[in-house]
Write an enzyme that holds these catalytic residues in place. Structure first.
Site, short mmCIF file in Angstrom:
data_model
loop_
_atom_site.label_atom_id
_atom_site.label_comp_id
_atom_site.label_asym_id
_atom_site.label_seq_id
_atom_site.Cartn_x
_atom_site.Cartn_y
_atom_site.Cartn_z
N GLU A 125 0.85 -1.20 0.00
CA GLU A 125 0.00 0.00 0.00
C GLU A 125 0.88 1.24 0.00
O GLU A 125 1.98 1.21 0.55
CB GLU A 125 -0.84 0.05 1.29
CG GLU A 125 -1.72 -1.13 1.50
CD GLU A 125 -2.48 -1.04 2.85
OE1 GLU A 125 -2.40 0.00 3.53
OE2 GLU A 125 -3.14 -2.03 3.19
N LYS A 127 2.30 4.69 1.38
CA LYS A 127 2.42 5.23 2.74
C LYS A 127 2.26 6.74 2.62
O LYS A 127 3.22 7.46 2.29
CB LYS A 127 3.79 4.85 3.30
CG LYS A 127 3.98 5.21 4.74
CD LYS A 127 5.25 4.52 5.25
CE LYS A 127 5.56 4.82 6.69
NZ LYS A 127 5.57 6.21 7.04
N ASP A 129 1.92 10.57 3.44
CA ASP A 129 2.63 11.36 4.43
C ASP A 129 1.71 12.40 5.05
O ASP A 129 1.48 13.47 4.49
CB ASP A 129 3.82 12.05 3.74
CG ASP A 129 4.80 12.56 4.75
OD1 ASP A 129 4.69 12.18 5.93
OD2 ASP A 129 5.70 13.33 4.36
N TYR A 232 -6.72 2.70 6.75
CA TYR A 232 -6.03 1.48 6.35
C TYR A 232 -6.15 0.34 7.35
O TYR A 232 -5.54 -0.71 7.15
CB TYR A 232 -4.54 1.76 6.09
CG TYR A 232 -3.84 2.47 7.24
CD1 TYR A 232 -3.59 1.82 8.43
CD2 TYR A 232 -3.45 3.80 7.12
CE1 TYR A 232 -2.98 2.45 9.49
CE2 TYR A 232 -2.83 4.45 8.17
CZ TYR A 232 -2.60 3.77 9.35
OH TYR A 232 -2.00 4.41 10.39
N LYS A 322 10.77 3.03 2.99
CA LYS A 322 10.79 4.50 2.90
C LYS A 322 11.56 4.92 1.67
O LYS A 322 12.68 4.45 1.46
CB LYS A 322 11.48 5.09 4.14
CG LYS A 322 10.67 5.00 5.41
CD LYS A 322 9.89 6.25 5.65
CE LYS A 322 10.49 7.08 6.75
NZ LYS A 322 9.74 8.30 6.99
N CYS A 416 39.49 35.09 9.48
CA CYS A 416 38.05 35.23 9.68
C CYS A 416 37.50 36.23 8.67
O CYS A 416 38.04 37.34 8.55
CB CYS A 416 37.79 35.71 11.11
SG CYS A 416 36.09 36.21 11.38
N CYS A 419 36.39 39.60 10.82
CA CYS A 419 37.29 40.51 11.53
C CYS A 419 38.74 40.39 11.05
O CYS A 419 39.60 41.15 11.50
CB CYS A 419 37.20 40.27 13.03
SG CYS A 419 37.88 38.67 13.52
N CYS A 432 37.42 31.24 14.31
CA CYS A 432 37.97 32.57 14.49
C CYS A 432 38.23 32.69 15.99
O CYS A 432 37.30 32.57 16.79
CB CYS A 432 36.95 33.63 14.07
SG CYS A 432 37.34 35.25 14.73
N CYS A 437 35.24 39.44 17.85
CA CYS A 437 34.83 39.45 16.43
C CYS A 437 33.35 39.85 16.36
O CYS A 437 32.51 39.27 17.07
CB CYS A 437 35.02 38.04 15.86
SG CYS A 437 34.21 37.80 14.29
S1 IVH Z 1 -0.03 0.54 8.66
C1 IVH Z 1 1.80 -0.17 13.24
N1 IVH Z 1 -0.53 1.61 6.33
O1 IVH Z 1 2.82 5.36 8.52
C2 IVH Z 1 1.38 0.92 12.35
N2 IVH Z 1 0.47 2.98 7.97
O2 IVH Z 1 4.81 3.81 10.91
C3 IVH Z 1 0.71 0.33 11.16
N3 IVH Z 1 0.88 5.27 7.24
O3 IVH Z 1 2.20 7.00 11.08
C4 IVH Z 1 0.49 1.30 10.15
N4 IVH Z 1 0.07 5.06 5.22
O4 IVH Z 1 -0.11 6.47 10.05
C5 IVH Z 1 -0.04 1.81 7.55
N5 IVH Z 1 -1.04 2.39 4.24
C6 IVH Z 1 -0.57 2.60 5.44
C7 IVH Z 1 -0.05 3.85 5.83
C8 IVH Z 1 0.46 4.00 7.11
C9 IVH Z 1 0.62 5.90 6.07
C10 IVH Z 1 1.54 5.89 8.40
C11 IVH Z 1 0.88 5.57 9.72
C12 IVH Z 1 2.02 5.66 10.68
C13 IVH Z 1 3.21 5.30 9.86
C14 IVH Z 1 3.65 3.86 10.17
#
Ligand code: IVH
Length: 694
Positions: A125, A127, A129, A232, A322, A416, A419, A432, A437
Site C-alpha cells: 500500500e 504510505k 505522508d 487502512y 521508505k 576570519c 574581523c 575565528c 569578532c
Molecule cells: S499501517 C503499526 N498503512 O505510517 C502501524 N500505515 O509507521 C501500522 N501510514 O504514522 C500502520 N500510510 O499512520 C499503515 N497504508 C498505510 C499507511 C500508514 C501511512 C503511516 C501511519 C504511521 C506510519 C507507520
C-alpha cells in the site's frame, strides 16, 4: 570516562538540543541557523551510527510526540505503534551493505518459517505522508478522533475532524457494535496549494500544515482546507463482523463510506514483485495528488497477526519501505562563510532557488571545510539538494558532468571573513579565535538572550542586532546596563516595548547559574554540561577558582574532573580530558572572567538556584543508567528529575552504577546490569524513589 560512555552522554545531549530546536523551527521561531542545526543532526547521526543505536530508539525514527497544551489526552485502547523500516544503511553480520531486496527477502523468509507456510500473500500500500488518526465509531456514528501522540496516549481532535466534512460522521451498515479505525489525515496537494495561496504567511509543507490545522483550538473554517483522511486498518472492534484479510478490510471500509486507497494496492506473495510495485509507484510519485514517503508491505491474512506478534515499537506483520528524500538539481551561486557564536566558521551554499519537498530552498549548509573538500563543491556547479529529515536543506552531491571549465576549488579561509583574525583549526573545524569578532559577539548575544538560555523577554534577534550596532553592546553584562530611554529610541521600539525589555532583563537576572553558564556559549558547554557544572561547583566563584587551578596545571584539579585511571569517573559526568582542557582554559581567560565580574556587578545571580536542586535522600549522590523506553516518562524528563534530586545519570553500566532503570526493549545495558548485580528498577519504582509524580 571511557570513549563509549562519553559518546553516549554526548548523544543524549544532542538529542535534547535537536528536539528543542526542531520544535522552535516548527513553531516558526527558529533560534539557530540552519547550518548550526544541521551540524547537530550530522553529529547525532555520526554518533548514533558508531554506537549502533537501535533504529527504533533513534531520534530520526521516533514516533512524533505531538501533545498540544489545551487538548484532552486519552489513552489508546490499542497502542499506535510504528513500522519497522527497510533501511538503505543496513549491513549484514560481516559489515557489508545489505541491499533492500535482500532485506525484504529475509523478512519474507523469516515469517514463512515462523508460520510454517510455503507462500505468504502480502498487500503493498502507499504510505501517505500526513498525521495518523484513530477514529472511534459506536452504533455506526463517529464518537471520537484522536491523534497518535506518543503512541500510547493521543490528543482528542474530534471537533476538528468532524468539521472537515471529509471523514464520514456515520459508517453505513457497521452494525450496533463499536470499532476504532486508523488512517492518515493528509492534505491533497492541489487543495494545499489553493489554500496556501490565500495565506499571508504560507505554510511550510502539506504535512506540517495539516498537523497545525488539526491542532487549531477553534475548528471553524477547517472545512475550507480540503484536508482528508484515508483509512487502512481496524484497530479493534466489539460486536462488529469484520472480514479476515487486509484487502477485504479496505473493501469493507470503502463500502461503508470511508476513503481507502483500494485502487492503489497490490497483492502478491513474491518479495520481488512487491519491491517492483514499490519502485514503480515511486516513479509515479511526482504525478500523485498526495505526498507519500514510502510504501507499506503487510501480511494479508489478518488471522496470522496474533501469531506474528509485535515488539513494544512495531508489529511483525508489516514493514515500511521508505523512499529516499526528493532530490533536485540547482545552481550553486556562491559559498559564504558564516561565523558562529563560538567562532566556528561554516561554509554556506547560496543556491538558485529551487522547490524541494514542499518549500523553496536558496541556502544550504555545507557543514565544514573537510566535507566541502570531500564533495569538491565549486561555485558555478550544478548541485543536488535534498532536505535532511524533510526539513533542513543540504547539498548532497555535485553533478560533475555539468561542471564548467575553469571552475575553481574552494579555498578554506585562513582568516576570519568578518574581523580578519588569523583562523585556527581544531579537528575538522576552523575557528575565528577573536572573542570580540563582531559576528561572534552578535551570535553570542543572540544565544545569551534566547529562550534556551537566559530567556530575556522581548530581546529577539532584531533587537540584539540593534543594541550591538547602535548602542555599542559587546558582552552579556552590557545588556543589563541598557536603560529604557536608549532602548525606546531604537527602530520599532517605543516606551512600552522598552519597559518590557527592561522588565525582561530584570527577571532574567534570577535564572540561576546554570542558565548563565549555558548562555555564555563556551565551547563544549551545552545545556546539560552547564547544568552539571553548576550543580557541582554551585557558584561562579568556585568554578572560576577551579578553572584557575586547572589552567595552572594543578594535578589535584585535573585529577578531579579527568582522572588518569580510565576505570575512575570524573566529578562531572560526560566530561573528558580534551573538552575539560578547552572548557577550563576558556573559563580562565581574561575575557570570560571579565564577563563574570560584569554580570556579578549588575546583580545577576551566579549561584545555583536552591529550587533547582531539591536533594532526595534515596537518590542524592547515586548513579543511574536509563535503558529502553519508559512507559510514561521521556528519557530527558527522567534525567532531569534524577539530577534535580541530586543523582547522576550515566550512559553506561559499570560497577559504580547504583541503579539501572529499565523500560521496554532494554537491550544490552539491562543484561550487563544483571551480570554485575546492579539493582534494576522499573519506572514506577524510580518515580517512587523520586518522591512520587511530578
Ligand atoms: S499501517 C503499526 N498503512 O505510517 C502501524 N500505515 O509507521 C501500522 N501510514 O504514522 C500502520 N500510510 O499512520 C499503515 N497504508 C498505510 C499507511 C500508514 C501511512 C503511516 C501511519 C504511521 C506510519 C507507520
Amino acid at each position: 570516562m571511557a570513549g563509549r560512555a562519553r559518546d553516549e552522554v554526548e548523544l543524549e545531549q544532542l538529542s535534547e538540543q535537536i528536539r528543542y530546536h526542531e520544535a522552535a523551527y516548527r513553531a516558526g521561531a527558529p533560534e539557530i541557523t540552519d547550518p548550526a542545526f544541521d551540524d547537530l543532526v550530522e553529529r547525532y547521526r555520526e554518533l548514533a551510527d558508531s554506537l549502533g543505536v537501535d533504529p527504533v530508539e533513534r531520534l530520526d525514527a521516533q514516533p512524533g510526540e505531538d501533545h498540544t497544551a489545551g487538548f484532552e489526552t486519552v489513552e489508546h485502547r490499542v497502542p499506535m505503534l510504528s513500522l519497522e523500516k527497510l533501511s538503505p544503511n543496513r549491513r549484514d553480520s560481516s559489515g557489508a551493505p545489505m541491499p533492500i531486496s535482500d532485506q525484504l527477502a529475509a523478512w519474507f523468509r523469516r515469517r514463512r518459517k515462523e508460520l510454517e507456510v510455503e507462500a505468504l500473500p502480502v498487500l503493498v500500500e502507499p504510505k501517505v505522508d500526513g498525521i495518523s488518526v484513530s477514529v472511534l465509531y459506536a452504533n455506526g456514528a463517529l464518537r471520537r478522533a484522536v491523534t497518535r501522540g506518543d503512541g500510547r496516549k493521543g490528543d482528542v481532535i474530534t471537533k476538528q475532524v468532524a468539521q472537515l466534512g471529509t471523514v464520514p460522521m456515520k459508517l453505513a451498515r457497521a452494525g450496533r457494535g463499536e470499532l476504532e479505525i486508523r488512517g492518515e489525515l493528509y492534505w491533497p496537494l492541489e487543495e494545499f496549494t489553493r489554500f496556501n495561496a490565500t495565506l499571508d504567511k504560507p505554510l511550510i509543507n502539506p504535512r506540517n500544515g495539516c498537523a497545525g490545522m488539526m491542532k487549531r483550538k477553534d475548528p471553524a473554517g477547517l472545512e475550507a482546507t480540503g484536508i482528508r483522511a484515508f483509512f487502512y486498518q481496524v484497530a479493534w472492534d466489539q460486536g462488529v463482523k469484520l472480514p479476515l484479510t487486509q484487502y477485504e478490510t479496505l473493501q469493507w471500509l470503502g463500502d461503508r463510506g470511508a476513503d481507502v486507497y483500494i485502487s492503489e494496492v497490490f497483492r502478491t506473495d513474491s518479495d520481488e514483485e512487491a519491491l517492483r510495485y514499490c519502485d514503480d509507484y515511486q516513479a509515479r510519485r511526482e504525478s500523485l495528488n498526495y505526498d507519500i514517503d514510502g510504501m507499506v508491505i503487510k501480511v494479508d491474512d489478518l488471522g496470522l497477526y496474533a501469531r506474528l506478534g509485535a515488539t513494544g515499537h512495531h508489529p511483525h506483520w508489516g514493514i515500511a519501505y521508505k523512499f529516499a528524500p526528493e532530490r533536485k538539481p540547482t545552481k550553486l551561486l556562491a559559498i559564504e562563510v558564516s561565523v558562529g557564536k563560538s567562532g566556528k566558521l561554516t561554509p554556506v551554499a547560496h543556491l538558485e532557488p529551487v522547490f524541494v519537498s514542499g518549500t523553496t530552498v536558496s541556502r544550504a549548509s555545507l557543514h565544514n571545510f573537510v566535507e566541502l573538500e570531500r564533495k569538491d563543491v565549486r561555485v558555478g556547479d550544478t548541485v543536488l539538494v535534498e532536505k535532511a529529515g524533510e526539513i533542513i536543506p543540504q547539498v548532497v552531491e555535485v553533478d560533475r558532468s555539468k561542471r564548467k571549465r575553469g571552475a575553481r576549488r574552494f579555498v578554506p579561509p585562513t582568516v576570519c571573513p568578518t574581523c580578519g583574525t588569523e583562523a585556527v583549526s581544531e579537528e575538522i573545524f576552523v575557528y575565528c579565535p577573536n572573542p570580540v569578532c563582531p559576528d561572534q559577539v552578535r551570535e553570542r548575544l543572540r544565544h545569551f538572550a534566547s529562550r534556551g538560555a537566559m530567556d530575556i523577554d522581548g530581546m529577539g534577534e532584531v533587537l540584539v542586532d540593534q543594541v550591538v550596532d547602535k548602542l555599542g553592546v559587546r558582552s552579556p553584562d552590557d545588556l543589563f546596563g541598557l536603560d529604557v530611554d536608549a532602548l525606546a529610541g531604537l527602530d520599532r521600539m517605543g516606551q512600552k516595548s522598552a519597559e518590557r525589555v527592561q522588565a525582561g532583563l530584570e527577571e532574567a537576572k534570577q535564572r540561576g547559574f546554570a542558565r548563565v553558564l549555558h548562555g555564555l556559549a563556551i565551547r563544549h558547554v551545552g545545556e546539560t554540561m552547564a547544568e552539571d557544572l553548576a550543580a557541582y561547583f554551585k557558584t561562579a566563584d568556585a568554578l572560576l577558582e577551579f578553572a584557575g587551578r586547572y589552567a595552572a596545571e594543578d594535578e589535584d584539579a585535573i585529577e578531579t574532573v579527568a582522572p588518569s585511571k580510565s576505570t575512575e569517573r570524573g566529578a562531572i559526568e560526560g566530561l573528558a580530558r580534551k573538552s575539560a582542557d578547552s572548557i577550563f582554559y576558556e573559563l580562565d581567560s581574561p575575557a570570560v572572567r571579565k564577563v563574570f565580574a560584569g554580570l556579578a556587578k549588575v546583580g545577576v545571580n551566579l549561584s545555583v538556584k536552591a529550587a533547582d536542586v531539591r536533594a532526595v535522600e534515596a537518590v542524592a549522590g547515586k548513579t543511574f543508567v536509563l535503558t529502553g523506553t519508559l512507559p510514561t516518562l521521556k528519557r530527558i524528563e527522567a534525567t532531569k528529575r534524577i539530577k534535580a534530586a541530586g543523582g547522576k545519570v550515566s550512559g553506561s553500566v559499570s560497577k559504580k552504577t547504583d541503579y539501572v532503570v529499565a523500560g521496554d526493549d532494554p537491550g544490552s545495558k539491562h543484561e550487563k546490569a544483571q551480570t554485575l548485580g546492579v539493582t534494576i528498577l522499573d519506572e514506577a519504582a524510580l518515580i517512587e524513589m523520586l518522591g512520587g509524580d511530578g
